[in-house]
Design a protein around this motif. Structure first.
Motif: not given
Length: 258
Positions: A213, A216-217, A223, A251
């Motif tokens: 998480a 990807y953020s 997300v 995501f």
């Protein structure tokens, strides 16, 4: 076929809900996609080559993704990203013509088109070994489900040219932490944005890797919360939401609006 053309025109004017910044606005050519870009730690990011089929399939399995047998076949036949390549060389408008042709031909033409709209990028080290891979393509299963639930066919077909899913992203254990996964994502977004796509998304299981998480953020993706989804009304013109299955989280990132 007017519905597809009308949807394509509407998508070209669509303003997504977010305006991500800094995703490599330089133009990509088919030759650049084949030759690649300099990546982190003396790597090269480029389109997969036929001889790398087995290595890529083995690497994608590291991401918990069992590739379809057609993936290796498509790599060896150099079918992946062929349609995207024409759009990079000319204009995203050629994608609409390819979609219309696939619908007219029927049979497996739409699946063949989805392969040509797919992208398989690899990261290779200075010895030529594949140490990272990213597979993306239109979300065929999701779009088929939408049509079965009554979403008009023209709208689901047009989404083949608007939405791409990151199916798998994998980096060998010894090469992790060097920015290779991030570089693969950036180049993937760069190609699809230039081809006129509006949304890039994927799914992951937080139970397998609690750091995904945050990863990807940091790459500019939103997300979705657990049990959440992605609002796609801006794509379909209808109240459509993509919901993840099981314990997975989504995501997603919208194309920069110009």
């Amino acid at each position: 076929m007017g519905t597809i053309e009308d949807m394509a025109k509407r998508r070209s004017k669509t303003k997504g809900p977010r305006k991500p910044a800094g995703w490599l606005p330089q133009r990509v050519t088919p030759q650049r996609l084949r030759d690649g870009w300099v990546g982190p730690s003396k790597t090269t990011i480029r389109l997969v080559r036929p001889a790398e089929a087995d290595a890529v399939v083995d690497l994608l399995r590291l991401a918990g993704e069992e590739p379809e047998p057609t993936v290796a076949t498509s790599i060896r036949a150099e079918q992946i990203a062929t349609v995207l390549g024409r759009a990079l060389d000319q204009t995203p408008r050629v994608l609409v013509e390819d979609l219309k042709t696939a619908v007219r031909n029927g049979g497996g033409s739409l699946l063949e088109l989805s392969v040509g709209l797919g992208l398989l990028l690899v990261s290779v080290d200075d010895d030529g070994a594949v140490i990272g891979a990213l597979l993306a393509h239109p979300p065929v299963g999701f779009l088929t489900q939408l049509e079965e639930r009554g979403v008009p066919t023209g709208r689901t077909l047009a989404a083949y040219l608007a939405v791409a899913k990151v199916k798998a992203l994998a980096v060998t254990p010894s090469a992790r932490g060097k920015g290779i996964g991030a570089a693969l994502l950036r180049r993937c977004g760069q190609v699809y944005w230039q081809c006129g796509y509006h949304l890039l998304f994927g799914q992951f299981d937080p139970a397998k890797d609690g750091g995904l998480a945050d990863f990807y953020s940091k790459q500019g993706f939103t997300v979705a919360p657990k049990d959440g989804g992605i609002d796609m009304e801006v794509i379909f013109g209808l109240p459509v939401t993509l919901h993840t299955e099981g314990k997975e989280q989504a995501f997603y990132r919208w194309r920069h609006n110009t």
